[in-house]
Each structure stands twice: as structure tokens, then as C-alpha cells.
Enzyme design. Structure first.
Site, short mmCIF file in Angstrom:
data_model
loop_
_atom_site.label_atom_id
_atom_site.label_comp_id
_atom_site.label_asym_id
_atom_site.label_seq_id
_atom_site.Cartn_x
_atom_site.Cartn_y
_atom_site.Cartn_z
N ASP A 1 -18.11 1.65 20.74
CA ASP A 1 -18.98 0.61 20.19
C ASP A 1 -18.17 -0.68 20.18
OD1 ASP A 1 -20.36 -1.20 18.69
OD2 ASP A 1 -20.69 0.12 16.97
N GLN B 1 -18.48 -5.55 17.93
CA GLN B 1 -17.72 -6.53 17.14
C GLN B 1 -16.49 -7.03 17.89
OE1 GLN B 1 -18.66 -7.93 14.35
NE2 GLN B 1 -20.46 -6.63 14.00
N LYS C 1 -24.66 -11.01 19.30
CA LYS C 1 -23.44 -11.18 18.52
C LYS C 1 -22.39 -11.98 19.29
CE LYS C 1 -23.82 -6.83 15.90
NZ LYS C 1 -24.43 -7.28 14.66
#
Lengths: 470, 181
Positions: free
Chosen positions: A243, A246, A269
């Protein structure tokens, strides 16, 4: 599109946070004050004010980033100049639309150290992870034939995640386990929110078929050392799913160097639009993986008796695609690449330290996550003793400071720390030291407002002076 | 820090209820632990049920047990006990709810619930004086209605009460009617 097929296993790298540990690396470039001012000017939303003309202090980039003009312009340009159905039609507009769409794929691929045909557009990162999980589900039902057998799960097999995962990298695996009879296991986190690397040897075993883990926690900001995960997964023949939501917007990420099998990240993001995300998959894996969503545009030959499927990435892109958003995501990747991710990372590391200092400077405020700026991103979650996170966020909002409050889609991690909710300040490339200072000032007033403690020189709490209370 | 809007939101009465909540603590011989809903236990003119409600956006929780006295013509709320965790708005709201509904019959509980929902949908404008008077301490939540993200916090306990009452089966609470002002 890139060139040759390379079925060999890529090397394991650990191009995670540089952390300033490599003495031989050239000094990293910071954004100068002038560059930062220019960056901020690129984001029209940052120019607006809030209630009562208050300055906006946007510290919620971890939830979604603001968008620069180049991204907005790219979408506008597509609709005003190039709009047509992609990958069909032979007219000039269709060609131009297709070219813009595929150029965006190349831009995004290059940005994360991948090749264009290894990037599948998805509606968001959650969809990207679900795509892998459902492809494995289909393989478990025998779809995709022998080539797809490596994706099949059965009772006795195990899926390993971590306790730090966003629900998007946890729930799809719980569901896959439930559908296939496999067992879900997880790596724990230590008291600072770092993944327990020592558990890799015991939790990841010959039974493990998938190891799904975050590159950087969306709560603690802790950056994962990817290499030990990939190495252990390879030892036992498990697939890795990273993932990278971020990490990709905030630090240089080279997926080939990291050596993961799959990775998911989102457009919104990383300064791009909503409605678009990407799945990276190693070429040979995507080629062997059965489709998930089926229908138009993902086929080769369709007869009434059956269908053969297009090669990846089109095999996984059924139906009309989010063309303008993909083009916007490509523009965002280009924008960040031109700034230089080393400079972005260095700038944000400065902000990380400032945020950590701000949190540490206010009595009664506790950090959740590692206190060392070198191990983390500018994603700083904290608890204010005696004040619920929602109430913290409300008082900060009143000062124009936008933070996120709640469990940040990571309930198990919050449970691990024994809290139901935290407040979380997150910075981005456009965040300034002034933003952090405004955050610190507002944070310093929170406990005072709720009558828990007086700030120096301020007699008594400010709360309760409203009228109408009975 | 600016003055005004925060003080209007966090009125003293809310802060007091948040700090010293009323009705907090579930009986240990009750209908199950906090975090669980339970359907009615009927016993000689009394009836009790419990509801667990969560606000999934923030994780705030309340487990609320309502006890009814069903011996008379109309069921009356004889007690409300609850356990919960969450922001000051959600916790204070359950505490105020406790004070308002204990001793009320179900028609009155319905009316209070309707009035409180009306207040929450007023976007900060408040409600007319008679309704405000009727709501007592709950009128202090007027400021909450200006913040759409917080309205759910204030309504969490009321949702639990509604669900618990349905679970008692004593009588289905009437659905809120729009025309009531």
C-alpha cells in the site's frame, strides 16, 4: 510503452526513506523559500480564506491533497480540446485522446519506477487492492487456468497483513480469506507504531500466499523498511502487495528497486484528481492474472461461446475509463517529478520535525508514532489528554487549522494504542513552517479552552462564557 | 483563538454534562456488556432493552439501556443507563437525554426526540421559544447544528434510545413527523 519482456525476478532494494543515513549520497536539495512560495502559488485553493476571513492552514493532505493549476488545466484541456473515446475510433480526436491517456500512464509509471504496461488504472487505491484480491479469488475458482494457479488460495493457506493497515489493505484480505477458506494472520506493531520485523520469521511461513503491508502508515507516519518484507516473502514464495498511498506523494518511490509484486496508490493524495488510482503489478504477474471486472474494452475475441482477454493492463480496465482523471494524475506526477521528489522529501522532513516539535511543546499532548523524524513522514497523529479528538479538531478548525480527527480508517491500529480516536496533522509539498506554527498556537489553546489547564499568562479557561446556557 | 463561535458550541452546560455525566454506568446484572444490543427482558410490569450505536466516521460509541414501567396505562421510562466513549458533544448529549426522558411516558419521549432532531436540523437558527423551553438543557446544543459533521455526535444517544425502545416492543415509537414544530 516500454520494450522487452523481463520475466526475471527483480532485485530486492530498500529504497525507503533515505533518512540521511547514506553518507555517500549527495546532499539532498531542499525547496528554497522562493520555490515554496512559487509552489504555494500553484495551488488556487490555498489562496482562499475561511469563516471570518481566517487564513486557511491545510494540514489534512494525508486525507486528500490540494491540486495545482497544472492538474486542473490538464483535465480542462482534455475536455475542451481532446475529448473522445479512448482505444476505439479512428478519427483524429480519438487518436489524440488515446495518446493523452497513454502518455499519462507513462508519466505515472516513470514516477514510481515502473513500466507503463505494469500500471493499471483503477478508480482509487482501494479498488486497486480489491482488484488483486478478487483476481486471486477468481484464480481460486480455477479461472485463468494453470498460469493463474500461483494466485489460488485454499483452506490451509495464509494471508498476512499488518496491524498498521488502513482498512483498505485489511478488509479486502479478510474477505478473500472468508471466500477461499484461507486464514488471515498479521504482523504486530511496537509501542512506537513500527512494524515488528522480528515477527516476519514466525508469522510469514511456507503457508503464506500473500503478504500485504503498508509502505507508510497513514496514522503514525512510520515508514516501512520494505526489503525484509520482500526478502521473507520470496523465501516462502508469497506475493507482496504494497500500500503505497502515503509514500508515493511524499518520498521517492522506485517500485522496481523495492521488488514488490503489486503496489497500490491513489491520484487524489498525490496532487491529482479524485476518481483515479493505480495498481502496479510486475509484468509477468499481471500477464498471468485472471480478469476481475469484465465487459467492454478488456477482450480479444468474443463469441457466444466464450471470450479471450486482452493483455494487461487493458485486461483489467473494463468499460469506459476515467480518462480526464488519469490525465490529471499524469500531470500531478509530472509536477512532482519536476520539483524533484528528493526536494519534496527533504522539505517535508523539515516539516516533520517542526510538527513533532509542535506536538512535544504543548503540555498534555501525546504523540502516536515514532518520535524520530528520520523514520517517518509528516503524518503526525496525537492525543490531547482529557479532550476527545473531535473536540480538538473543532477548536483547531476555529483557528482555521484543518486536521483530521477520528480513527483514520485504521481502527485496529488505534485499538493497539488503546485510543478510539486521534487528531492527525499531515503536511504536503505546499505546507510551510508558518502553517505548522499556526497549528502549534492553536493546539496550545485546546486544553485551556476546555478548562483543563491555563496557558502561561492566561487566567482560567475560555470556555463556558457563551450565552444561553442554562 | 477566536471568541464566540466556540463558546456558543461548547456551552458550559455541555462541558458540565461531559465532565460529570448523568446516568452513566450499565448495571452489571444487566442485559449484556457495553458494546452489545439486547432485546427486551419482560418481567412483571417492567421491560428493558439495550442498544449499542456507533458513529462509523469517528468511532464514537454508546450502549444505552432503557427500563420501562409497563404497569400503568402508558409505558413510562423508569431509567436510562449508558456507557460510551466519544467527544464531549456525544457524551453530554446522552447525559442530557437521561435527564429529559427518565420519568417520561413514551408519547413524551417521542415528542422530546422530535424536538431535539428539529433543533439539530436548524443550521444554527435554533427553534421557536416553546420548543426551546421544552428541551431544557438540550437547547444548549443549538450551536452544534451549525456544524454538519457534529450533528451525528449529538444524535448518537437519541438513536440508541430509539433503537432500545423499539427493542422493548412495548410500543413502536412513532416515526418523527415533519409538521411538528
Amino acid at each position: 510503452m516500454t520494450t522487452t519482456i523481463d520475466a526475471t525476478t527483480p532485485p530486492v532494494g530498500d529504497a525507503t526513506h533515505a533518512a540521511g543515513t547514506d553518507a555517500t549520497a549527495p546532499p539532498r536539495r531542499h525547496l528554497s523559500a522562493g520555490e515554496l512560495a512559487a509552489v504555494r502559488a500553484d495551488f488556487p485553493l490555498l489562496q482562499r480564506t475561511l469563516r471570518d476571513g481566517r487564513r486557511l492552514v491545510y494540514l489534512d493532505t494525508g486525507a486528500t491533497s490540494q491540486k495545482p493549476d497544472v492538474v486542473l488545466d490538464a483535465e480542462q484541456d482534455f475536455y475542451t480540446q481532446r475529448n473522445a473515446a479512448v482505444h476505439r475510433g479512428a478519427h483524429q480526436l480519438a487518436e489524440e485522446a488515446t495518446e493523452a491517456f497513454e502518455t499519462a500512464r507513462e508519466q505515472v509509471a516513470r514516477f514510481v519506477g515502473a513500466d507503463a504496461d505494469e500500471i493499471v488504472w483503477t478508480s482509487n487505491a482501494t479498488a486497486a487492492i480489491n482488484l488483486v484480491a478478487y483476481a486471486m479469488s477468481n484464480a481460486s475458482l480455477g479461472r485463468g487456468g494453470d498460469a493463474a494457479r500461483r494466485f489460488a488460495l485454499a483452506p490451509g493457506d495464509e494471508i498476512v497483513v499488518t496491524e498498521a493497515e488502513h482498512h483498505a489493505n485489511l478488509v479486502p484480505w479478510q474477505e478473500l480469506a472468508a471466500r477461499t477458506g484461507a486464514t488471515l494472520r498479521w504482523i504486530g506493531v511496537d509501542d512506537d507504531g513500527r512494524l515488528r520485523l522480528d515477527e516476519l520469521a514466525t508469522v510469514v511461513t511456507e503457508r503464506t500466499k500473500v503478504l500485504a503491508f503498508t509502505h507508510a502508515s497513514n496514522v503514525t507516519g512510520a515508514v516501512t523498511r520494505v526489503a525484509p518484507f520482500v526478502a521473507r516473502a520470496r523465501e516462502v514464495g508469497a506475493l507482496t502487495v504494497l500500500d503505497a498511498c502515503q509514500s508515493v506523494p511524499h518520498m521517492p518511490v522506485d517500485l522496481h528497486a523495492l521488488g514488490v509484486d503489486f503496489a497500490a496508490f491513489s491520484g487524489h493524495k498525490m496532487l491529482g484528481p479524485t476518481g483515479v488510482g493505480a495498481l502496479y503489478g510486475r509484468r509477468e504477474l499481471l500477464a498471468a492474472m485472471p480478469p476481475v471486472t469484465t465487459g467492454g474494452s478488456m477482450v480479444e475475441v468474443v463469441t457466444m461461446a466464450g471470450t479471450t482477454y486482452a493483455p494487461p493492463p487493458q485486461r483489467f480496465e473494463a468499460g469506459t475509463q476515467m480518462v480526464s482523471q488519469a490525465i490529471g494524475m499524469g500531470a500531478a506526477a509530472t509536477y512532482l517529478a519536476e520539483l524533484g521528489m528528493d526536494a519534496v522529501e527533504a522539505h517535508e522532513q523539515t516539516l516533520t520535525q517542526l510538527l513533532l516539535d509542535a506536538v512535544a511543546s504543548v503540555p498534555g499532548v501525546r504523540l502516536v508514532g515514532p518520535a524520530d523524524a528520520r523514520e517517518r513522514l509528516a503524518t503526525v497523529a496525537f492525543v490531547v489528554d482529557g479532550v476527545h479528538a473531535h473536540d480538538v479538531g473543532q477548536v483547531l478548525d476555529d483557528a482555521g487549522v484543518a486536521v483530521r480527527v477520528g480513527h483514520h480508517c485504521a481502527q485496529p491500529l488505534h485499538r493497539r494504542f488503546g485510543v478510539a480516536a486521534t487528531a492527525r496533522a499531515t503536511a504536503g509539498v505546499y505546507t510551510s513552517a508558518e502553517d505548522v506554527e499556526a497549528f502549534r498556537e492553536a493546539l496550545a489553546g485546546v486544553r485551556t479552552f476546555f478548562g483543563l489547564e491555563s496557558a502561561p499568562g492566561v487566567p482560567g479557561g475560555a470556555a463556558g462564557k457563551g450565552t444561553g446556557a442554562r | 483563538m477566536s471568541t464566540g463561535s466556540m463558546e456558543q458550541l461548547y456551552q458550559q452546560v455541555i462541558l458540565d454534562h461531559a465532565k460529570f455525566p448523568h446516568g452513566r454506568g450499565l448495571p452489571t446484572d444487566g442485559l449484556g456488556p457495553a458494546g452489545a444490543s439486547a432485546t427486551a427482558v419482560v418481567d412483571h410490569g417492567t421491560c428493558a432493552a439495550q442498544s449499542h450505536q456507533v458513529n462509523p466516521t469517528c468511532g464514537d460509541e454508546v450502549t444505552l439501556r432503557v427500563d420501562l414501567d409497563t404497569s400503568g396505562a402508558a409505558p413510562v421510562v423508569s431509567d436510562v443507563r449508558w456507557e460510551g466513549q466519544g467527544c464531549s458533544i456525544s457524551q453530554a448529549s446522552v447525559s442530557v437525554l437521561h435527564d429529559l426522558v427518565v420519568g417520561a411516558d413514551l408519547a413524551r419521549v417521542d415528542e422530546l426526540g422530535r424536538h431535539f432532531r428539529l433543533l439539530m436540523s436548524s443550521r444554527g437558527a435554533g427553534v421557536d421559544e416553546a420548543v426551546e423551553e421544552d428541551l431544557g438543557d438540550a437547547a444548549a446544543f443549538t450551536g452544534v447544528s451549525r456544524y454538519p459533521a457534529r450533528i451525528k455526535c449529538a444524535l448518537l444517544g437519541w438513536s440508541a434510545l430509539n433503537d432500545a425502545l423499539i427493542r422493548t416492543g412495548a410500543t413502536a415509537p412513532a416515526t418523527p413527523t415533519k409538521e411538528t414544530a
